[in-house]
Scaffold this motif. Structure first.
Motif, mmCIF file in Angstrom:
data_model
loop_
_atom_site.group_PDB
_atom_site.id
_atom_site.type_symbol
_atom_site.label_atom_id
_atom_site.label_comp_id
_atom_site.label_asym_id
_atom_site.label_seq_id
_atom_site.Cartn_x
_atom_site.Cartn_y
_atom_site.Cartn_z
ATOM 1 N N PHE A 1 -49.951 -17.548 23.074
ATOM 2 C CA PHE A 1 -48.973 -18.087 22.137
ATOM 3 C C PHE A 1 -49.358 -19.459 21.588
ATOM 4 O O PHE A 1 -48.624 -20.034 20.786
ATOM 5 C CB PHE A 1 -47.594 -18.181 22.801
ATOM 6 C CG PHE A 1 -46.957 -16.841 23.007
ATOM 7 C CD1 PHE A 1 -46.376 -16.173 21.941
ATOM 8 C CD2 PHE A 1 -46.957 -16.232 24.242
ATOM 9 C CE1 PHE A 1 -45.798 -14.924 22.117
ATOM 10 C CE2 PHE A 1 -46.383 -14.992 24.429
ATOM 11 C CZ PHE A 1 -45.805 -14.339 23.356
ATOM 12 N N GLY A 2 -50.491 -19.991 22.024
ATOM 13 C CA GLY A 2 -50.907 -21.315 21.570
ATOM 14 C C GLY A 2 -50.091 -22.416 22.221
ATOM 15 O O GLY A 2 -49.941 -23.502 21.662
ATOM 16 N N ASP A 3 -49.542 -22.129 23.387
ATOM 17 C CA ASP A 3 -48.737 -23.085 24.135
ATOM 18 C C ASP A 3 -49.391 -23.346 25.482
ATOM 19 O O ASP A 3 -50.379 -22.724 25.849
ATOM 20 C CB ASP A 3 -47.317 -22.549 24.367
ATOM 21 C CG ASP A 3 -46.477 -22.537 23.108
ATOM 22 O OD1 ASP A 3 -46.545 -23.511 22.348
ATOM 23 O OD2 ASP A 3 -45.759 -21.548 22.894
ATOM 24 N N SER A 4 -48.790 -24.224 26.233
ATOM 25 C CA SER A 4 -49.310 -24.547 27.556
ATOM 26 C C SER A 4 -48.670 -23.661 28.626
ATOM 27 O O SER A 4 -47.648 -23.010 28.391
ATOM 28 C CB SER A 4 -49.039 -26.010 27.892
ATOM 29 O OG SER A 4 -47.649 -26.208 28.062
ATOM 30 N N LYS A 5 -49.288 -23.683 29.781
ATOM 31 C CA LYS A 5 -48.739 -22.995 30.948
ATOM 32 C C LYS A 5 -47.350 -23.550 31.278
ATOM 33 O O LYS A 5 -46.453 -22.821 31.694
ATOM 34 C CB LYS A 5 -49.729 -23.178 32.088
ATOM 35 C CG LYS A 5 -49.270 -22.889 33.452
ATOM 36 C CD LYS A 5 -50.432 -23.030 34.417
ATOM 37 C CE LYS A 5 -50.082 -23.943 35.537
ATOM 38 N NZ LYS A 5 -51.054 -23.883 36.624
#
Length: 66
Positions: free
Chosen positions: A10-14
């Protein structure tokens, strides 16, 4: 799939995915449906913890028309 892999997708962080899991934030509606498809889980189960059986859905729909 782990939090890091899902975050990358999703282009996000963990941490973002962790926040979704812990209820600290919510994904967008589009992302919620993508998560549902990726994990092959009903969206109701993922975000409410409640499993809705198809038979209950059918009963509700049939009583609406009556």
């Amino acid at each position: 799939m782990n939090q890091e892999e899902l975050g990358e997708f999703f282009g996000d962080s963990k941490a973002t995915v962790s926040n979704w899991e812990n209820g600290h934030s919510n994904p967008s509606l589009d992302d919620a449906f993508k998560v549902s498809r990726i994990l092959k889980k009903d969206i109701n189960v993922l975000f409410s913890g409640i499993y809705v059986q198809d038979s209950h859905i059918s009963e509700r729909q049939s009583t609406k028309g009556a």
